[in-house]
Design a protein around this motif. Sequence first.
Motif, PDB file in Angstrom:
ATOM      1  N   THR A  76       0.610  -1.513  -0.104  1.00 46.71           N
ATOM      2  CA  THR A  76      -0.247   0.190   0.127  1.00 46.71           C
ATOM      3  C   THR A  76       0.989   0.988  -0.030  1.00 46.71           C
ATOM      4  O   THR A  76       1.527   1.359   0.874  1.00 46.71           O
ATOM      5  CB  THR A  76      -0.772   0.555   0.742  1.00 46.71           C
ATOM      6  OG1 THR A  76      -1.728  -1.341   1.326  1.00 46.71           O
ATOM      7  CG2 THR A  76      -1.520   0.831   0.947  1.00 46.71           C
ATOM      8  N   ILE A 117      -0.500   7.058  -9.469  1.00 39.73           N
ATOM      9  CA  ILE A 117      -0.977   5.973  -9.091  1.00 39.73           C
ATOM     10  C   ILE A 117      -0.200   4.446 -10.680  1.00 39.73           C
ATOM     11  O   ILE A 117      -0.891   3.730 -10.159  1.00 39.73           O
ATOM     12  CB  ILE A 117      -2.362   6.297  -9.575  1.00 39.73           C
ATOM     13  CG1 ILE A 117      -3.155   7.402  -7.715  1.00 39.73           C
ATOM     14  CG2 ILE A 117      -3.716   5.648 -10.048  1.00 39.73           C
ATOM     15  CD1 ILE A 117      -4.377   7.494  -8.192  1.00 39.73           C
ATOM     16  N   GLU A 118      -0.486   4.887 -11.651  1.00 39.97           N
ATOM     17  CA  GLU A 118      -0.273   3.932 -12.968  1.00 39.97           C
ATOM     18  C   GLU A 118       1.753   3.671 -12.146  1.00 39.97           C
ATOM     19  O   GLU A 118       0.753   2.174 -12.698  1.00 39.97           O
ATOM     20  CB  GLU A 118       0.300   5.472 -13.659  1.00 39.97           C
ATOM     21  CG  GLU A 118       0.579   4.143 -14.987  1.00 39.97           C
ATOM     22  CD  GLU A 118       1.228   5.515 -16.243  1.00 39.97           C
ATOM     23  OE1 GLU A 118       1.657   4.453 -17.251  1.00 39.97           O
ATOM     24  OE2 GLU A 118       0.481   6.375 -16.770  1.00 39.97           O
ATOM     25  N   HIS A 121      -0.206   1.180  -9.591  1.00 42.98           N
ATOM     26  CA  HIS A 121      -0.625  -0.024 -10.096  1.00 42.98           C
ATOM     27  C   HIS A 121      -0.222  -1.001 -11.083  1.00 42.98           C
ATOM     28  O   HIS A 121      -0.021  -2.116 -10.726  1.00 42.98           O
ATOM     29  CB  HIS A 121      -2.549   0.060 -11.030  1.00 42.98           C
ATOM     30  CG  HIS A 121      -2.716   1.133  -9.678  1.00 42.98           C
ATOM     31  ND1 HIS A 121      -4.341   1.790  -9.976  1.00 42.98           N
ATOM     32  CD2 HIS A 121      -3.252   0.673  -8.368  1.00 42.98           C
ATOM     33  CE1 HIS A 121      -4.804   2.442  -9.491  1.00 42.98           C
ATOM     34  NE2 HIS A 121      -4.224   1.599  -7.810  1.00 42.98           N
ATOM     35  N   GLU A 122       0.572  -0.877 -11.712  1.00 43.40           N
ATOM     36  CA  GLU A 122       1.632  -1.509 -12.008  1.00 43.40           C
ATOM     37  C   GLU A 122       1.961  -2.759 -11.791  1.00 43.40           C
ATOM     38  O   GLU A 122       2.294  -4.288 -11.953  1.00 43.40           O
ATOM     39  CB  GLU A 122       2.692  -1.228 -13.265  1.00 43.40           C
ATOM     40  CG  GLU A 122       1.979   0.018 -14.716  1.00 43.40           C
ATOM     41  CD  GLU A 122       3.718   0.160 -15.193  1.00 43.40           C
ATOM     42  OE1 GLU A 122       4.314   0.208 -15.531  1.00 43.40           O
ATOM     43  OE2 GLU A 122       3.005   1.031 -16.070  1.00 43.40           O
ATOM     44  N   LYS A 124       0.477  -3.895  -8.842  1.00 46.51           N
ATOM     45  CA  LYS A 124      -0.268  -4.374  -8.180  1.00 46.51           C
ATOM     46  C   LYS A 124      -0.047  -3.209  -6.547  1.00 46.51           C
ATOM     47  O   LYS A 124      -0.422  -4.547  -6.030  1.00 46.51           O
ATOM     48  CB  LYS A 124      -0.533  -6.276  -7.883  1.00 46.51           C
ATOM     49  CG  LYS A 124      -0.193  -6.893  -9.594  1.00 46.51           C
ATOM     50  CD  LYS A 124      -0.690  -7.884  -9.110  1.00 46.51           C
ATOM     51  CE  LYS A 124      -1.117  -8.478 -10.925  1.00 46.51           C
ATOM     52  NZ  LYS A 124      -0.392 -10.194 -10.946  1.00 46.51           N
ATOM     53  N   SER A 126      -2.240  -1.157  -3.340  1.00 43.11           N
ATOM     54  CA  SER A 126      -2.812  -0.065  -3.662  1.00 43.11           C
ATOM     55  C   SER A 126      -2.643   0.854  -3.432  1.00 43.11           C
ATOM     56  O   SER A 126      -1.391   1.010  -2.948  1.00 43.11           O
ATOM     57  CB  SER A 126      -3.666  -0.452  -2.133  1.00 43.11           C
ATOM     58  OG  SER A 126      -4.152   0.178  -1.689  1.00 43.11           O
ATOM     59  N   GLU A 197      -8.344   6.776  -9.052  1.00 43.04           N
ATOM     60  CA  GLU A 197      -8.983   5.303  -8.609  1.00 43.04           C
ATOM     61  C   GLU A 197      -7.828   4.814  -7.653  1.00 43.04           C
ATOM     62  O   GLU A 197      -7.014   4.446  -7.257  1.00 43.04           O
ATOM     63  CB  GLU A 197      -8.295   3.939  -9.730  1.00 43.04           C
ATOM     64  CG  GLU A 197      -8.468   2.835  -9.458  1.00 43.04           C
ATOM     65  CD  GLU A 197      -8.222   1.788 -10.620  1.00 43.04           C
ATOM     66  OE1 GLU A 197      -8.374   0.413 -10.537  1.00 43.04           O
ATOM     67  OE2 GLU A 197      -7.747   1.964 -11.602  1.00 43.04           O
ATOM     68  N   ASP A 199      -8.111   3.725  -3.499  1.00 41.58           N
ATOM     69  CA  ASP A 199      -8.386   2.741  -2.775  1.00 41.58           C
ATOM     70  C   ASP A 199      -8.953   2.791  -1.306  1.00 41.58           C
ATOM     71  O   ASP A 199      -8.735   1.893  -0.107  1.00 41.58           O
ATOM     72  CB  ASP A 199      -7.366   1.330  -2.979  1.00 41.58           C
ATOM     73  CG  ASP A 199      -7.160   0.927  -3.710  1.00 41.58           C
ATOM     74  OD1 ASP A 199      -8.029   0.391  -4.265  1.00 41.58           O
ATOM     75  OD2 ASP A 199      -6.249   0.443  -4.124  1.00 41.58           O
TER      76      ASP A 199
END
Length: 223
Positions: A76, A117-118, A121-122, A124, A126, A197, A199
Amino acid sequence: FNSVVGSFWRSGFIDADICDILTGNLPEDVLCYLRSKEGRIEGFAPEVLAYELDRGNPRLEQIVTDIIGGENGFNTVIVQVRPNADSMYPSEYYPMSKYVVGSYGNKAKYDPFAIIIEEAHERKLSVQAWINPMRAMTTDEITKVSNNYLIKQWYNDKETKGKYVVANGSNYYLNPAYEDVRNLIINGAREILLKYEVDGLHMDDYFYPTTEASFDAAAYKEY
């Protein structure tokens, strides 16, 4: 962002075995906050601004990769996106933070939060946003903010200066005793949730900056 290296940290929570018991042995690709570790991207030291401000997308992508890449043992990333009634991303409600553009009144050439964020997220990871809803910029800095933003309009208006935006020491603070101020904070939070996006959304420093009754005497009297 800037001096993230010095302020990037990890902290463990509940033991993984306990997490398995409580969650029924969730698959590894399911995020379990009971066994999560976090990394915060915070603390933007002024000494790095001089050579980092014009970095653009590729440079920031490399900085973020250096921080969250590799086997760091966390899942995270918590990003401070509103430290001083400003914004680490292009916002309809708040001016761009000096930590992104160098000085209030300047415009950003890119979206730092979108890049983080990009990249996260690549991998995985949060991503959660973190805001300080009431703390604003210094008494000198607020004069540089564009008149397009409510905080500057309240500062310019003799009826709302000292009421909606209140000085305490060398800093201004938003006074949530008033509905207009609460709506600004709410709209800014909603903007993050609709635009990105994420969490989660954390609200920090929700307390008043002083115990002096004079800070919100007028609002308290109305109440």
